[in-house]
Design an enzyme around this catalytic site. Structure first.
Site, PDB file in Angstrom:
ATOM      1  N   SER A 262     -16.320  46.535 -47.630  1.00  0.00           N
ATOM      2  CA  SER A 262     -15.996  45.144 -47.921  1.00  0.00           C
ATOM      3  C   SER A 262     -14.955  45.058 -49.033  1.00  0.00           C
ATOM      4  O   SER A 262     -14.662  46.041 -49.709  1.00  0.00           O
ATOM      5  CB  SER A 262     -17.259  44.404 -48.365  1.00  0.00           C
ATOM      6  OG  SER A 262     -17.616  44.853 -49.663  1.00  0.00           O
ATOM      7  N   LYS A 263     -14.452  43.863 -49.186  1.00  0.00           N
ATOM      8  CA  LYS A 263     -13.471  43.598 -50.231  1.00  0.00           C
ATOM      9  C   LYS A 263     -14.068  43.956 -51.590  1.00  0.00           C
ATOM     10  O   LYS A 263     -13.400  44.471 -52.474  1.00  0.00           O
ATOM     11  CB  LYS A 263     -13.130  42.105 -50.152  1.00  0.00           C
ATOM     12  CG  LYS A 263     -12.070  41.665 -51.115  1.00  0.00           C
ATOM     13  CD  LYS A 263     -11.687  40.225 -50.872  1.00  0.00           C
ATOM     14  CE  LYS A 263     -11.299  39.572 -52.179  1.00  0.00           C
ATOM     15  NZ  LYS A 263     -11.262  38.147 -52.169  1.00  0.00           N
TER      16      LYS A 263
END
Ligand code: GLU
Length: 498
Positions: A262-263
């Site tokens: 994920s970011k």
């Protein structure tokens, strides 16, 4: 294999492209090239609520930067366009109606509040609510209401959606080129909305209609779409259309722990997850990665060439790529490996190209140096660099004298007699005509030999005077590049200050 392979990358412009999306595009591209097919870019922007300004431009730029151009897409018409679903809006309603007419889909008038209410009631009784065969007769739709009421509702402009009537109990066999056969019972599936009350199709309908109209032969997409596959099969069958082949790519996993990359992982561990910068998030391009490195490491995230080669150019990837060798299991993302790839591609660059890379970071400071000087600096430092920026941060002393000296090193290597030795050395250097690394080496070595002192007694403090630290390439190489005047000035300066 069908006559002409046609694949598509179909991102929704809801934000920047995640590198997982870039990998999907890349595999599509490789597959198309390998089979002399077409790589189509289709922008799936039917969900106006999730539309993000600039996202489409971002996608185009990212593909271009990676060097994986599409053959057909926005701005590259080839008879199957338009390639933005928002520009195809007029097409989909007809298909939704076809399904209603054939009894495969129905109108549903339930408002969000009504559904919420019904869900609450079900849950209070300990049931989960699914809009499907279990509940549809109790809800407000063209299956439960008399025909006349349905026409009244429609004629009076009551908002409605069109839902797919998922069969109650059908055992389906889905097939995926990566995962093999998958069995599923429609009992657990819901009656997905195909057409929304705003007159736009949902992803499922638009996606299937477009894949059919655009004659897509292979759907290669992320694993997160696997749960939609049964519905997509249903839709193809409901329309009586031939299905494309499907291949669902494995997830890209976090560097540590469970779940997909994920970011936030990028922010926490300090690596990019987007190809290009977007708002506060730095991209691979801006972080100094080369597109060849990004393409290479992405290709290896979930696929292998069948042997232990890791360095593969785009052309080699095209040659070797096959869906059969895409892995089923998730691919763990390794930020160190991405640097390793960049290191490799940086070594492949010519020195002059690296000079230009370097100038991107520090143009003003470098403008007073000639390209040939910069090329030599780059030549000396690149072996230790993963990024062009490393050359700049590790080689500042090539551009300005050290501002201070590493204290610990000075304490250890700058002895009582060092200043005298350095002054004597300056005397020796002043007499030299040639300041080449090899001449310097032979003169200094014989001088040190005559003095019968340890090599380190000179070399360590000498390096300190030039670099300010004990790091860097060979001292003689550094001196040759700095030149006689500058080298002597730095030694004098250190003698004064240390
Ligand atoms: N628009 C979908 C996405 O954003 C496409 C999924 C598919 O390839 O079918 O990923």
């Amino acid at each position: 294999m069908p006559d002409k392979v046609r694949v598509r990358f179909a991102p929704s412009p809801t934000g920047p492209l995640h590198i997982g999306g870039v990998r999907t595009a890349l595999y599509n591209y490789l597959f198309a090239r390998k089979h002399q097919g077409s790589f189509v870019l289709r922008i799936e922007d039917t969900d106006q609520n999730r539309f993000v300004e600039g996202a489409e431009e971002y996608i185009l730029e990212a593909l271009q930067w990676c060097g994986i151009p599409f053959d057909e897409g926005p701005g590259k018409e080839s008879g199957f366009g338009p390639y933005r679903q928002s520009e195809r809006g007029h097409l989909y309603g007809k298909y939704a109606e076809i399904l209603v007419e054939s009894g495969k889909a129905y109108y549903a008038f339930d408002t969000a509040e009504q559904l919420q209410h019904y869900r609450g009631k079900m849950e209070a009784q300990g049931h989960t609510f699914i809009y499907n065969w279990q509940n549809r007769e109790q809800l407000k739709n063209s299956l439960s209401l008399p025909e006349s009421e349905v026409s009244d509702l429609i004629n009076s402009g009551t908002p409605y959606v069109i839902r797919y009537k998922m069969p109650e109990d059908q055992k389906m066999e889905l097939s995926d080129l990566i995962r093999g056969q998958i069995e599923i019972d429609t009992k657990i599936l819901d009656d997905k909305v195909l057409f929304k009350s705003d007159g736009m199709p949902t992803y499922h309908l638009a996606n299937i209609v477009d894949d059919h109209l655009m004659e897509i032969t292979h759907v290669i997409r992320g694993e997160e779409w696997l749960p939609s596959l049964a519905l997509h099969y249903q839709l193809y069958d409901a329309f009586g259309w031939e299905k494309p082949a499907f291949a669902h790519l494995p997830l890209i996993l976090k560097p540590v722990g469970k779940g997909k990359l994920s970011k936030r992982d990028g922010e926490k561990l300090g690596f990019p997850v987007f190809p290009l910068s977007w708002e506060q998030s730095i991209g691979y391009r801006e972080a100094g990665y080369y597109p060849e490195a990004v393409v290479n490491f992405l290709a290896m995230l979930g696929w292998n060439p069948g042997d232990d080669r890791e360095i593969l150019s785009l052309d080699e990837l095209v040659e070797l790529f096959s869906l059969e060798r895409v892995h089923k299991a998730g691919a763990r993302f390794d930020p160190d490996k991405t640097k390793w790839y960049n290191h490799h591609y940086l070594q492949q660059r010519t020195d002059i190209k690296l000079v230009n890379d370097l100038k991107k970071y520090s143009e003003p400071e470098l403008s007073s140096f000639s390209d040939s000087y910069l090329e030599k600096v780059v030549g000396l430092l690149k072996e230790r660099a993963d990024f062009a920026l490393d050359i700049w941060t590790q080689g500042r002393y090539f551009f300005s004298p050290p501002e201070n000296y590493n204290e610990k090193a000075a304490k250890k290597h700058w002895k009582n007699d060092t200043a005298d030795l350095m002054m004597e050395l300056v005397g020796l250097l002043q007499k030299l005509d040639s300041f080449s690394a090899s001449e310097l080496e032979s003169h200094l070595k014989s001088w040190i030999g005559q003095k019968e002192i340890g090599f380190g007694k000179i070399m360590a403090p000498l390096r300190l005077t030039l670099v300010g630290d004990l790091k860097g390439p060979g001292v003689f190489d550094i001196m040759e590049l700095l030149g006689k005047q500058e080298s002597i000035a730095r030694i004098n300066n250190a003698v004064e200050r240390l």
